[in-house]
Design a protein around this motif. Structure first.
Motif, short mmCIF file in Angstrom:
data_model
loop_
_atom_site.label_atom_id
_atom_site.label_comp_id
_atom_site.label_asym_id
_atom_site.label_seq_id
_atom_site.Cartn_x
_atom_site.Cartn_y
_atom_site.Cartn_z
N ALA A 50 62.09 -19.38 -2.20
CA ALA A 50 60.92 -20.23 -2.45
C ALA A 50 61.32 -21.57 -3.05
N PHE A 53 62.97 -23.78 -0.43
CA PHE A 53 62.18 -24.10 0.77
C PHE A 53 61.66 -25.53 0.66
N MET A 55 59.58 -28.70 0.52
CA MET A 55 58.17 -28.99 0.29
C MET A 55 57.59 -29.81 1.44
N TRP A 58 56.75 -27.33 4.02
CA TRP A 58 55.57 -26.57 3.60
C TRP A 58 54.30 -27.38 3.85
N GLN A 59 54.30 -28.66 3.46
CA GLN A 59 53.13 -29.50 3.65
C GLN A 59 52.77 -29.63 5.13
N LYS A 62 52.00 -25.54 6.38
CA LYS A 62 51.41 -24.55 5.46
C LYS A 62 50.28 -23.74 6.08
N ILE A 65 51.89 -21.19 8.57
CA ILE A 65 52.68 -20.22 7.81
C ILE A 65 51.75 -19.25 7.07
N SER A 66 50.73 -19.79 6.40
CA SER A 66 49.79 -18.96 5.65
C SER A 66 49.01 -18.03 6.58
N ASP A 130 61.51 -23.54 10.26
CA ASP A 130 60.73 -23.63 9.03
C ASP A 130 59.61 -22.60 9.00
N GLY A 134 59.37 -19.79 6.28
CA GLY A 134 58.19 -19.81 5.41
C GLY A 134 57.35 -18.55 5.54
N MET A 231 58.10 -22.08 -5.67
CA MET A 231 57.56 -23.23 -4.94
C MET A 231 56.95 -24.24 -5.90
N TYR A 235 58.07 -28.09 -6.34
CA TYR A 235 57.07 -29.15 -6.19
C TYR A 235 57.06 -30.09 -7.39
#
Length: 384
Positions: A50, A53, A55, A58-59, A62, A65-66, A130, A134, A231, A235
């Motif tokens: 985490a 990973f 950011m 992730w942005q 996200k 991934i979620s 990614d 993720g 995470m 961040y």
């Protein structure tokens, strides 16, 4: 990266080496337990994945991934459970709850052996790597919640109450995220009180293990607490370039810890696997393994192709790569060992699932590089 290592990733070699070592009397007494994995190994590995990973990744990814690690995981458990129920009853008697329980054990992904290969083999498709990384980071937490609820139902031989199931999932998951945010934020502030790198590393260890244990003590997801804390910490550090030296301290420490822990885990998994490789229903295990790939591909393709924005980013071919890269690993083994403590080592669910995990780990890890190489060559020839 050495081409031979691409074809035979180090974790696969370690697992196979563990199988060889298991025939030596000295190693026959070596065992791996759920408590060992959850107490010592998983908090550190989850925190590292985490914290490291990106950011930026992730942005950008996200939502997908979620979605894959929550809705996608639910769909995989239900559809795969149905497949296992239908196919399994052709070999032995399996209840639908048992089939769902097996499916929940086979949904967590652990692509540690292939992420680097994916990133190198598909530099123009970094989103694929990614998303694989993720998704595996988040679906560990959601899969534990699903598994725990289904195990309770299996023990009570109760039917599936979807409302209670959903409420429990939301409560445990949300609670874990809240604990993780609090721990990560506190760590990002506490690190300013000292300039000693040793203390900064100690604080990161407290975050990794403290968030996990506190989450479990509060009966929420310790896995999601640790992932969120990692995470959150990344961040907070990323917002201020002056904090780059904090990352240097933590990267230096965890960069040594991660491969060390992983090497020990994969060796132990190989040693432990020998006990289950004597399973009599290998044909059933093979069919279940194929079903895990098929169902995962169906769910990923369906979810990405139905969403206009995701359809532009992830092709059907990419969905196939993501599906193949969804290797079963450490989390699945930890859950199986927990189930073993409840049902016994000789229970067919335990043996069947462990064999499927080993098949997934070896076959999919070895197959990633040849598949990516073939897809890339096709892409080059079509563009020319």
């Amino acid at each position: 990266m050495d081409k031979k290592q691409n074809y035979f990733p180090v974790p696969v070699v370690l697992v196979l080496l563990g199988v060889v070592l298991s025939v030596i009397p000295f190693f026959q007494g070596v065992i791996i337990t759920k408590e060992m994995l959850f107490t010592f190994f998983l908090p550190a590995l989850l925190f590292i994945s985490a914290y490291q990973f990106s950011m930026q990744a992730w942005q950008k990814n996200k939502l997908i991934i979620s979605s894959l690690s929550s809705i996608g995981l639910f769909l995989q458990v239900i559809i795969l459970g149905l497949f296992i129920y239908i196919i399994g009853n052709g070999f032995l008697s399996i209840s639908f709850i048992a089939a769902l329980l097996i499916a929940s054990l086979l949904t967590p992904t652990d692509p540690v052996s292939v992420v680097n290969i994916l990133k190198q083999a598909s530099s123009d498709k970094e989103d694929v790597a990614d998303i694989v990384e993720g998704e595996s980071m988040l679906n560990d937490g959601t899969s534990i919640v699903v598994f725990t609820v289904l195990l309770q139902m299996y023990g009570q031989q109760a039917s599936v109450h979807w409302l209670d199931f959903t409420q429990e999932f939301i409560l445990v998951s949300f609670g874990g995220v809240v604990v993780g945010i609090a721990f990560g934020w506190l760590m990002s502030k506490a690190v300013h009180f000292t300039h000693h790198r040793q203390y900064q590393v100690m604080l990161s260890i407290i975050v990794a293990y403290g968030s996990f244990y506190l989450g479990e003590a509060l009966h929420v997801s310790g896995v999601l607490a640790t992932v969120t804390a990692g995470m959150m910490l990344s961040y907070e550090f990323g917002k201020n370039i002056k904090e780059a030296h904090f990352r240097e301290s933590l990267d230096g420490f965890w960069g040594i810890v991660e491969p060390t822990l992983l090497s020990i885990i994969f060796l132990l998994i190989g040693i432990q696997a020998t006990e289950y490789l004597q399973f009599s229903e290998w044909t059933l295990a093979f069919f279940v393994f194929v079903c895990t790939l098929l169902v995962r591909f169906m769910v990923i393709t369906g979810m990405t192709q139905l969403h206009p924005a995701w359809r532009k980013m992830i092709t059907v071919k990419d969905s196939g790569v993501i599906a193949w890269a969804g290797i079963k690993g450490t989390m699945s083994v930890a859950l199986v060992l927990g189930l073993e403590a409840t049902l016994g080592a000789d229970h067919f669910i335990v043996s069947l699932t462990f064999v499927v995990i080993i098949l997934s780990f070896v076959v999919q890890s070895i197959g990633v590089y040849p598949i990516m190489k073939k897809l890339n060559s096709k892409g080059m020839s079509s563009s020319s």
